[in-house]
Write an enzyme that holds these catalytic residues in place. Structure first.
Site, mmCIF file in Angstrom:
data_model
loop_
_atom_site.group_PDB
_atom_site.id
_atom_site.type_symbol
_atom_site.label_atom_id
_atom_site.label_comp_id
_atom_site.label_asym_id
_atom_site.label_seq_id
_atom_site.Cartn_x
_atom_site.Cartn_y
_atom_site.Cartn_z
ATOM 1 C CE LYS A 107 -4.246 -1.411 2.306
ATOM 2 N NZ LYS A 107 -5.084 -1.081 3.462
ATOM 3 C CG ASP A 121 -8.964 1.483 3.839
ATOM 4 O OD1 ASP A 121 -9.746 0.627 3.364
ATOM 5 O OD2 ASP A 121 -7.801 1.234 4.205
ATOM 6 N N GLY A 139 -5.651 3.394 18.386
ATOM 7 C CA GLY A 139 -4.746 2.914 17.340
ATOM 8 C C GLY A 139 -4.255 4.061 16.473
ATOM 9 C CB ALA A 140 -1.540 5.783 15.913
#
Ligand SMILES: NC(=O)c1ccc[n+]([C@@H]2O[C@H](COP(=O)([O-])OP(=O)(O)OC[C@H]3O[C@@H](n4cnc5c(N)ncnc54)[C@H](OP(=O)(O)O)[C@@H]3O)[C@@H](O)[C@H]2O)c1
Length: 277
Positions: A66, A102, A128-129
């Site tokens: 990605k 996304d 989350g990061a």
């Protein structure tokens, strides 16, 4: 020639994208194909050359390509650049363009589950990061959310994300998460915790206000322990499967020329596949 599309990754056998696109091709009676291709990192440039030469119409890109694929295409969308990752490629006037679906996938599913959610959401707590969190924070910011608090096990990653996207993101300590539940109008789990085979997410929801939206992007199991507990406490639930289905739509529309619908039948098909594992 009918469109020929792909999803590339390494490994790729687990990808449910062929099932989703295959179902839409069938439903809309379109000619075309969507195939899984296992592409090792060393073979990525050669694969992108095949796309450039016309062997494919476009496709999806998943782990571990990605980020790396961005250097091999001609144009990256502003969202892809801000997030630092892309998952959808197509050809346009002989050039390869890349975007990140996304973001629209996450927002479309949230919009579908809680229409007008922005009116009730001032503060968002993001757990989350990682890569998914970057896209989600970008999307939330684009909708004018007032405050986005990010907590992550590795604090440096949360700080880096807050610095990269700027206002209204703020990094907070991972240990503060239980206390921040009370302040949040929307809670989003973007960590891998709670997924089948991973440790549980430890989050105390005793301070959850009824009506708070709880969105878990983990989709296996379909109803995570976080969602089950939020339901018991009067939260409004948004699950991860919907995001997975909605993120597939922008690519399908580009390659096959039809904007597909995320229907209960499509959802049932993918749910059945998840339940098999
Ligand atoms: N529904 C969908 O369409 C969709 C789309 C994309 C992703 N996802 C899901 O979202 C999850 C994250 O994906 P990603 O691409 O963002 O992965 P990633 O970049 O690897 O990030 C993983 C995140 O999980 C945290 N984490 C992992 N293990 C942990 C632990 N034991 N304790 C605390 N935190 C932990 C990481 O924290 P550290 O930074 O401290 O390591 C990081 O914040 C995955 O479960 C993925 O399947 C779903």
């Amino acid at each position: 020639m009918s469109p020929r599309c792909f999803v590339i990754g390494h490994p790729i056998a687990h990808s449910r994208s062929p099932l989703i696109h295959g179902e839409w091709l069938r439903q809309y009676r379109l000619a075309g194909s969507y195939e899984r291709v296992d592409v090792a990192p060393a073979d990525l440039p050669a694969f992108i050359r095949q796309l450039r030469d016309g062997a494919f119409t476009g496709g999806n890109v998943t782990v571990p390509h990605k980020e790396a694929v961005m250097a091999l295409v001609d144009e990256v969308s502003p969202a892809g650049r801000a997030i630092g990752a892309v998952n959808t490629l197509w050809r346009e006037d002989g050039r390869i363009v890349a975007d990140n679906s996304d973001v629209p996938g996450f927002l479309a599913h949230l919009d579908a589950c809680v229409p007008g959610w922005q009116r009730q959401v001032g503060t968002v707590l993001v757990l989350g990061a990682g890569g998914a969190a970057r896209g989600i924070c970008y999307g939330l910011r684009s909708r004018g959310v007032e405050r986005i608090l990010i907590v992550n096990r590795s604090p440096a990653r949360a700080e880096e994300l807050a610095a990269a996207l700027g206002n209204p993101l703020e990094a907070r300590a991972w240990e503060e998460r239980d206390r921040l539940v009370r302040k949040a109008d929307l809670i989003v789990n973007t960590t891998a915790l709670g997924m089948q085979g991973k440790p549980p997410l430890e989050l105390d929801l005793s301070g959850l206000r009824p009506g708070t939206i709880v969105d878990d992007i983990v989709y296996a199991p379909l109803k995570t322990a976080l969602l089950a507990e939020a339901e018991r406490r009067g939260g409004r639930l948004v699950d991860g499967l919907g995001m997975l289905l909605h993120q597939a739509a922008p690519g399908f529309a580009r390659w096959f020329g039809v904007t597909p619908e995320v229907t209960p039948a499509l959802r049932a098909l993918i749910e059945a596949d998840i339940l098999k594992t």
